[in-house]
Design a protein around this motif. Structure first.
Motif, short mmCIF file in Angstrom:
data_model
loop_
_atom_site.label_atom_id
_atom_site.label_comp_id
_atom_site.label_asym_id
_atom_site.label_seq_id
_atom_site.Cartn_x
_atom_site.Cartn_y
_atom_site.Cartn_z
N LYS A 36 0.81 -1.23 0.00
CA LYS A 36 0.00 0.00 0.00
C LYS A 36 0.84 1.28 0.00
CE LYS A 36 -4.04 -2.20 2.03
NZ LYS A 36 -4.93 -2.34 3.19
N GLU A 74 -4.21 6.07 -12.35
CA GLU A 74 -5.52 6.58 -11.93
C GLU A 74 -5.38 7.86 -11.11
OE1 GLU A 74 -8.25 5.44 -13.19
OE2 GLU A 74 -7.11 3.84 -14.20
N TYR A 118 -9.66 8.35 -3.37
CA TYR A 118 -9.25 7.20 -4.20
C TYR A 118 -8.35 6.27 -3.39
CZ TYR A 118 -7.06 4.39 -7.83
OH TYR A 118 -6.60 3.34 -8.57
N GLU A 162 -0.82 -3.67 -10.76
CA GLU A 162 -1.95 -2.94 -10.14
C GLU A 162 -1.49 -1.62 -9.54
OE1 GLU A 162 -4.22 -5.04 -7.26
OE2 GLU A 162 -4.93 -6.55 -8.69
N THR A 192 -9.84 -2.12 0.04
CA THR A 192 -10.29 -3.29 -0.72
C THR A 192 -9.40 -4.50 -0.54
OG1 THR A 192 -9.07 -2.60 -2.69
CG2 THR A 192 -11.37 -1.88 -2.52
N ARG A 229 -10.30 4.43 -0.55
CA ARG A 229 -11.17 3.38 -1.10
C ARG A 229 -10.35 2.17 -1.53
NH1 ARG A 229 -13.12 4.21 -5.71
NH2 ARG A 229 -12.41 6.35 -6.05
N ARG A 230 -9.30 2.43 -2.26
CA ARG A 230 -8.47 1.32 -2.76
C ARG A 230 -7.81 0.56 -1.60
NH1 ARG A 230 -7.44 -1.83 -5.96
NH2 ARG A 230 -5.27 -1.41 -6.46
N LYS A 231 -7.30 1.30 -0.64
CA LYS A 231 -6.63 0.63 0.48
C LYS A 231 -7.58 -0.29 1.24
CE LYS A 231 -2.96 3.98 1.68
NZ LYS A 231 -2.51 4.96 2.70
N ASP A 241 -2.75 2.05 -10.31
CA ASP A 241 -3.10 3.05 -9.29
C ASP A 241 -2.41 4.38 -9.57
OD1 ASP A 241 -4.89 1.63 -7.64
OD2 ASP A 241 -3.23 0.62 -6.62
#
Lengths: 526, 526
Positions: free
Chosen positions: B187, B219, B513, B212, B520, B516-518, B216
């Protein structure tokens, strides 16, 4: 140019040697590391000015010589020489029409020459593709980690001659490595010249602080070289001393330097005619202005030498650094002097004379990171620019005020690296190493492959003082910085030093000359 | 190539700015020193190989690609891409006939490109006569005089982003300046990319440790650039991230790096395809062998990127140092890597792609003289050789294991000097300074002359940390070495730091962003 008698690889030193002494010398030589007598560069030179830029600097130098002129102070003979040559002499001001100095230099100055050492294997070619490294010159102080900074003595002087003798990457013993201030000013040149002759067999520099001291240097060289002093082919003296003649920039020569230059030139000994410039004080604050003035001053001085003794070896010297515009203090290792160096090296090549500049200059007082950045930023341009004779290769601290024991060892290591850099890229089959790449293949390592094994001994420059171990091992060994490791190195080197053999009769004759001469006049502080 | 929108001189940063904020920013800019967005060199490049030598290396690279081949491991798509292009695919081994990779690269890779920054005045051209300096990359440890060496944290990371933002001679914020080991491995890329976006407005690098994480990075760049992300003329994304893709030398690419490269290439983001080589371990012990292998690996990787996304910006990278043949430890700042750099820079120019190499590399654990010699011996060849993108310009210690706070400040100063060096010699009338020489004349000094007065502000590079005072004054001020002065400097800089303005809505969207991603996926150490 003829090459010196020594090949590029270390040659056995066989003169006046019997079996047992030779074996001892071989062992000494091995301890001193593999020593190259000089560098012959295999990579090109770097230039920053194109043809038009160089021509502009040359035109400006001609303008300076014709319109402003150069002053030759307190030397009636020099003015007479210039007048006879056709220059316009107005008081002490000498003006030469455009092209005159260049013509005089190109008519008789050698493009390159050999400075002979008493050990013929140590003789050095000066000019062309050759680079010769000499120690620093002129510091009144020395510094080491144990004692800090103090005035230099003759003992320090001898120590540095010994360290330079032991340094495989220094080709030259230098001159006034440090000022032995414990000796009378008017007699210390005897002990300095004698130390170079006694404790080293590398080529060396003579005294320039008085014409008589220059003459003493020549007389001692005659004793040292004996029947080798005169070239049997030309009937002229061989060039066995090289000497630093500084201009009093801007645009002035004084009687001391002119007097010494005349003595040396008439004895066919080499002079390095060097405008010593701190830009902003002795020249304009710009690179192009400093280069034009340097060229003008050097052209005038070299032409003067050729008028006095046509054919005497001369070197175009450039010592150009800057001053801080805030404090007026000299600065070193900054980008502007590197640009001056690149420009001047190209101008010397166009003129057709050897070039002296650069070294490992710095303003730092101590052998710290500032000293190293500044020194590397001087030495690398020195080597890439194509300097032929490098004074100040090792030891320089504090703008030349101090000679550093640790700095000396550190700089010698850097000079060693420059040998590898200037040797360029090996494009032989072994250098291309395609067999190694074929043998190893994707995802494997080259450590044990046949090519690596075969090249193990010679692969990569090996620094004797850099530490590349793990941080854990480095800490276990005392977390020393480079200066601390260099401190241990110079002590170990001095402890192991053995002098190169010198015929006792020559040694006695040298001492006899010194003692007789010293007795003829009183000690003086000037 | 179009130049970025910014002129070479510092441009007012006016986007989204009102009067009061602009004044504040101007003041900040003044405190940060005069900042050049990038360098356009005015002096030539230095080369060590002639046409025949370069052709030999190219021929050998072709032989490696055709006979030995490159392995593309754990990536079926990559093998399919190569097969479709006509390469011979044997298991994971990809062989290309001579010239094939070169043709693919030259058919679509841009000769140069612009990496856009969120502040358009900070956008940088990569390639041609331009040089862009970025901080060091990838150290798990940091070191400073106060704490010694310890693991790096995200706080250190932010500190170095801030210091790079404040550094007038760094044009780029870099990437993994140090590893924030206090954050989960899977992360930490979010926090690193966000820090570059938040605390600097210079261009930056993305994550390459997993496809990925590359996605990120893309994005987050889309959020940051908003409606500026897509070029209205081409309809393609602007290049706003540059990314370090290392080969697993010898002759291997792995799925992680290939995966990240594909993500970035397909988003029109730049990749630096870099064989990471310690000669003697990952390549032969020779310069020519290392250069041929580097070229082969880079050609294959760049061709792969062009096959995946024709026209995506690629940079030929070369990281080549040596190992000690005694201990196996990596060494830096030695002459052989400089020769590799000069050769590779020329090969990249012949190929027609931008070149990345060099920096301020060293093996020393601490910011001592070893660190400085080695760094200068890397940075000067970097600049003279013509490197376009310079990773590791500032901070590198201990072979890249440590990021040094003091070393960072020292290297930034050196990078500043390179600006002056690469600007070359001013041959304007003011640069020639003939008026000054005429005004002053023989035996006088230039300190007060009109020309010196007029050029006082701009004459000579001014180091903010070098000490050129007298030894007496230096002692009175505490006898500090360069590292101690650098220590005071970084603390003062961090204390005065103010972040460049960032639209709060964008900031919020970026944090949203990340959060939210962290959420998941679970934290991981891999």
């Amino acid at each position: 140019m003829d090459e010196p008698q020594a090949p590029a690889a270390p040659a056995p030193r066989t003169h006046r040697a019997s079996g047992g002494r030779e074996a001892k010398r071989a062992a000494r030589s091995a301890r001193a590391g593999v020593s190259m007598p000089y560098i012959t560069r295999k990579i090109g030179v770097y230039e920053v000015l194109d043809e038009e830029g160089l021509a502009t600097i040359e035109r400006n130098a001609d303008t300076i010589l014709a319109e402003i002129g150069i002053e030759y102070r307190d030397d009636a003979e020099a003015l007479a020489v210039w007048k006879a040559a056709g220059a316009e002499v107005d008081g002490v001001r000498v003006r030469c029409p455009p092209g005159m100095c260049r013509s005089i230099v190109q008519a008789s100055a050698p493009r390159d020459f050999i400075q002979h050492a008493r050990n013929p294997a140590r003789s050095v070619p000066i000019g062309g593709k050759h680079t010769v490294f000499a120690p620093s010159y002129g510091s009144p102080f020395v510094r080491n980690l144990d004692e800090g900074r103090r005035y230099a003595t003759i003992e320090d002087f001898r120590n540095f001659v010994k360290l330079a003798y032991l340094a495989p990457s220094l080709h030259h013993s230098g001159g006034t490595i440090c000022e032995p201030v414990d000796l009378p000013v008017n007699k210390r040149h005897f002990d300095m010249v004698y130390s170079h002759m006694k404790y080293s067999d590398k080529p060396f520099m003579g005294s320039v602080t008085h014409p008589e001291r220059a003459q003493d240097s020549v007389e001692m060289a005659k004793i040292l070289f004996g029947d080798q002093y005169v070239d049997p082919v030309t009937g002229k003296p061989k060039t066995v001393i090289i000497n630093l003649i500084n201009a009093n920039s801007p645009m002035t020569y004084d009687a001391t330097m002119l007097g010494a230059a005349k003595v040396y030139a008439r004895a066919n000994q080499a002079t390095i005619i060097t405008p010593f410039i701190l830009a902003g004080a002795m020249s304009p604050v710009t690179v192009a202005g400093t280069a034009a003035q340097t060229l003008a001053e050097a052209l005038s001085g070299m032409a003067f030498v050729q008028l006095v003794a046509p054919g005497a070896p001369v070197v175009l010297g450039s010592f150009a650094s800057s001053i801080s515009m805030q404090s007026g203090a000299p600065t070193f290792g900054t980008p502007e002097p590197a640009l001056v160096l690149f420009a001047m090296a190209a101008l010397a090549r166009r003129l057709g004379v050897p070039f002296r500049s650069g070294g490992a200059l710095c303003g730092s007082k101590i052998p710290d990171a500032q000293a190293a950045y500044e020194s590397a930023n001087t030495l690398l341009p020195t080597c890439l620019g194509g300097v032929n004779f490098v004074l100040h290769t090792a030891g320089w601290l504090e703008g030349g005020l101090s000679m550093g024991y640790e700095k000396f060892v550190m700089d010698v290591d850097q000079a060693g690296m420059m040998h590898t850099l200037l040797a360029g890229v090996d494009l032989s089959d072994n250098g291309q190493a395609m067999d190694a790449i074929r043998e190893v293949g994707p995802g494997k390592h080259f450590l044990g492959c046949a090519h690596t094994q075969a090249n193990f001994e010679t692969a990569f420059y090996r620094s004797p003082i850099a530490d590349n171990n793990s941080v854990e091992q480095w800490e276990a060994e005392g977390s020393q910085d480079l200066a601390q490791r260099a401190n241990a190195s110079w002590k170990k080197q001095l402890a192991s030093y053995e002098a190169p053999p010198l015929d006792p009769a020559i040694d006695e004759a040298l001492q006899d000359y010194m003692n007789r001469r010293k007795a003829t006049f009183a000690d003086s502080k000037y």
